[in-house]
Each structure stands twice: as structure tokens, then as C-alpha cells.
Design a protein around this motif. Structure first.
Motif, PDB file in Angstrom:
ATOM      1  N   TRP A 196      54.763 -51.910 -28.978  1.00 37.67           N
ATOM      2  CA  TRP A 196      53.806 -52.841 -28.380  1.00 37.67           C
ATOM      3  C   TRP A 196      53.400 -52.371 -26.980  1.00 37.67           C
ATOM      4  O   TRP A 196      54.231 -51.933 -26.199  1.00 37.67           O
ATOM      5  N   ASN A 232      49.759 -64.486 -38.586  1.00 42.79           N
ATOM      6  CA  ASN A 232      51.162 -64.882 -38.782  1.00 42.79           C
ATOM      7  C   ASN A 232      51.626 -64.562 -40.202  1.00 42.79           C
ATOM      8  O   ASN A 232      52.245 -65.375 -40.879  1.00 42.79           O
ATOM      9  N   ASN A 272      51.325 -66.844 -28.908  1.00 43.18           N
ATOM     10  CA  ASN A 272      52.363 -66.227 -29.744  1.00 43.18           C
ATOM     11  C   ASN A 272      51.929 -65.986 -31.185  1.00 43.18           C
ATOM     12  O   ASN A 272      52.735 -65.507 -31.985  1.00 43.18           O
ATOM     13  N   ASP A 273      50.685 -66.301 -31.525  1.00 44.30           N
ATOM     14  CA  ASP A 273      50.189 -65.938 -32.856  1.00 44.30           C
ATOM     15  C   ASP A 273      50.103 -64.414 -32.961  1.00 44.30           C
ATOM     16  O   ASP A 273      49.778 -63.728 -31.983  1.00 44.30           O
ATOM     17  N   VAL A 274      50.377 -63.905 -34.161  1.00 46.36           N
ATOM     18  CA  VAL A 274      50.314 -62.459 -34.409  1.00 46.36           C
ATOM     19  C   VAL A 274      49.235 -62.182 -35.453  1.00 46.36           C
ATOM     20  O   VAL A 274      49.240 -62.775 -36.533  1.00 46.36           O
ATOM     21  N   ARG A 313      48.005 -54.319 -34.751  1.00 45.23           N
ATOM     22  CA  ARG A 313      48.438 -55.699 -34.552  1.00 45.23           C
ATOM     23  C   ARG A 313      48.066 -56.191 -33.159  1.00 45.23           C
ATOM     24  O   ARG A 313      47.985 -55.409 -32.216  1.00 45.23           O
ATOM     25  N   LYS A 359      49.037 -59.601 -30.516  1.00 45.35           N
ATOM     26  CA  LYS A 359      49.781 -60.830 -30.234  1.00 45.35           C
ATOM     27  C   LYS A 359      49.204 -61.456 -28.978  1.00 45.35           C
ATOM     28  O   LYS A 359      49.100 -60.803 -27.938  1.00 45.35           O
TER      29      LYS A 359
END
Length: 261
Positions: A173, A212, A226-228, A236, A238
Motif C-alpha cells: 500500500w 469491500n 475504510n471502504d476498500v 486497490r 482504500k
């Protein structure tokens, strides 16, 4: 379903809330531990929310690797002290001819997902250089040992790794600050990956985007902290934090990103 809990989650997550509520009830009524299969981080969050409402129960997670993304959950009474062995997680290393072949994450995932077992019976797929390992449900040890003999055209052997051989995952990340027109799904995807809003909508409508860990086909879905978001072949996203607004009324946000292209 417990409505006070359900209102904090999306409608499509309500069946999962009901499933987890039944597990919590079973652990309480039978005064025993209940072990789940591998759960993604969103599922872990939902289960944690439910268990935390019960003073008689506790919850722990373990996925085999340090900071594993997918982990098995253990719901247990207050008196119980869990150990790693209680989670029934085995780590397999994939033995293959490294001098003549290369493996990729998508190949391994595709082979396992199409081998006749459920996705939640195996967890993270981790690699370092030419080594690959998979966290698995220990109750299916013989299946993984005997049935997974090829990945694509490559002959492989699944061998149990000892504790000293288990790889440490690398954190891919990268944190960045971006300005968004809105918190709509298509807006975040377009901005994060530097593509047009039209292209982002196409990806969403063609079921290439997960929110998510569930397919989301609505470009106007509002993303929460905090949604992915997972976008096939792109990476990805976040949403870490909304930091405020610019003078032009746009949103200053902090995102974590993994880009694959």
C-alpha cells in the motif's frame, strides 16, 4: 436480523449479518468455541461488531501469515484461551520448476478457485521472489496435497511449510492525498487510477469493480471511510480519511493505493 446493527451496514450485507449472528448465538447457547472459514477484512469487521456486543464472548483472528488479510475467526467463551493450533490453518509452499517456469498470483488464485473448493477454504497467497505460499484450511490438508498438481500447464507439488519457512508478506500500500469531485465510486476509481470518468463507469458496469470484496455495479455508490475498492487489472483503493474541502468545494482525501498497471 438485529436492526440496530443492520442499519450500520449496506443492504447487501444483511444476509451475512444474519449468518454471523447465528454463529454468535450458537457459541453463546452451547458455551463453546466456533471457528469460521477465512474471512476478508470487511467480514472480519462485521463479525467483530457482532461479537463485541456480547459480554460473554470473545473473538480472535489468525490467517497463518503476519498481518494476513484473510483470516479465520474464532468465537469463544471468556474462559477459553486460544492458541494458533485452534485455528486449523496450514501454510503450503508451491514447489515448481523455478528455472523453467514462472507463477503469477492470478494463476494460483484461479487454479484454487476452480478446483472444486470454496474460496473461503484458503486465505492469502504470498510470494517472495520465486517462492509462493498459500494459507489453507487445515481440515483440507489432503485435498491440497493430493489434488493440486498443476497450476495452468505447470506441474507443482503442494508441500507443508514449517514455521521457520513461512514468508513475511510485503506491504504494497502507498498513501497519497488526492482531491475528489465527490465520494462516488466512479469518481474515486477515475481519480485514483488516472482514467476518465467514462472508463471508470464502464469498468463498474462490466462487473470489474468490487466494493469491500463484493461486486458493485452502481457508479453512484457513495464510498465511506475504510471502504476498500478493488478494480480488476488496475489495483486497490482504500479511503483512509476525508481531510476537508478546498476553496472550490472539492474534497481533500487521503487514500491508500496499490497499482498493478
Amino acid at each position: 436480523m438485529d436492526n440496530p446493527i443492520g442499519q450500520h451496514f449496506r443492504p447487501d450485507e444483511q444476509p451475512l449479518i444474519e449468518e454471523f449472528s447465528a454463529l454468535v448465538q450458537e457459541a453463546r447457547d452451547q458455551n463453546r468455541s466456533i471457528l469460521t472459514n477465512f474471512l476478508n477484512p470487511r467480514q472480519q469487521h462485521i463479525l467483530t461488531t457482532l461479537v463485541n456486543r456480547d459480554e460473554e464472548l470473545q473473538l480472535s483472528f489468525f490467517g497463518g501469515f503476519t498481518n494476513a488479510e484473510n483470516q479465520r475467526g474464532l468465537i469463544y467463551p471468556q474462559y477459553f484461551v486460544p492458541e494458533k493450533a485452534d485455528f486449523l490453518v496450514e501454510i503450503f509452499e508451491i514447489d515448481y520448476p523455478v528455472k523453467f517456469a514462472e507463477l503469477e498470483h492470478r494463476q494460483i488464485l484461479g487454479t484454487l478457485a476452480n478446483s472444486g473448493i470454496q474460496r473461503d477454504t484458503f486465505g492469502d497467497i504470498v510470494h517472495y521472489q520465486d517462492r509462493w505460499q498459500v494459507a489453507t484450511n487445515g481440515e483440507l490438508e489432503k485435498f491440497f496435497s493430493n489434488e493440486i498438481t498443476r497450476i495452468g500447464r505447470i506441474k507443482v507439488r503442494m508441500q507443508l511449510a514449517t514455521p521457520s519457512e513461512i514468508l513475511t508478506p510485503v506491504n504494497d500500500w502507498e498513501r497519497t492525498q488526492v482531491t475528489l469531485a465527490s465520494l462516488r465510486l466512479d469518481s474515486i476509481v477515475a481519480t485514483a487510477f488516472s482514467i476518465s470518468r467514462h472508463r471508470a463507469k464502464e469498468l463498474i458496469e462490466h462487473r470489474q469493480v468490487q466494493l469491500n470484496w463484493m461486486i458493485d455495479e452502481k457508479a453512484d455508490t457513495i464510498i465511506a471511510r475504510n471502504d476498500v475498492i478493488s478494480v480488476r487489472k488496475y489495483g486497490r483503493i482504500k479511503l483512509v480519511e476525508v481531510l476537508g474541502k478546498t476553496k472550490k468545494d472539492k474534497l481533500k482525501t487521503q487514500l491508500d493505493l496499490i497499482k498493478t498497471r
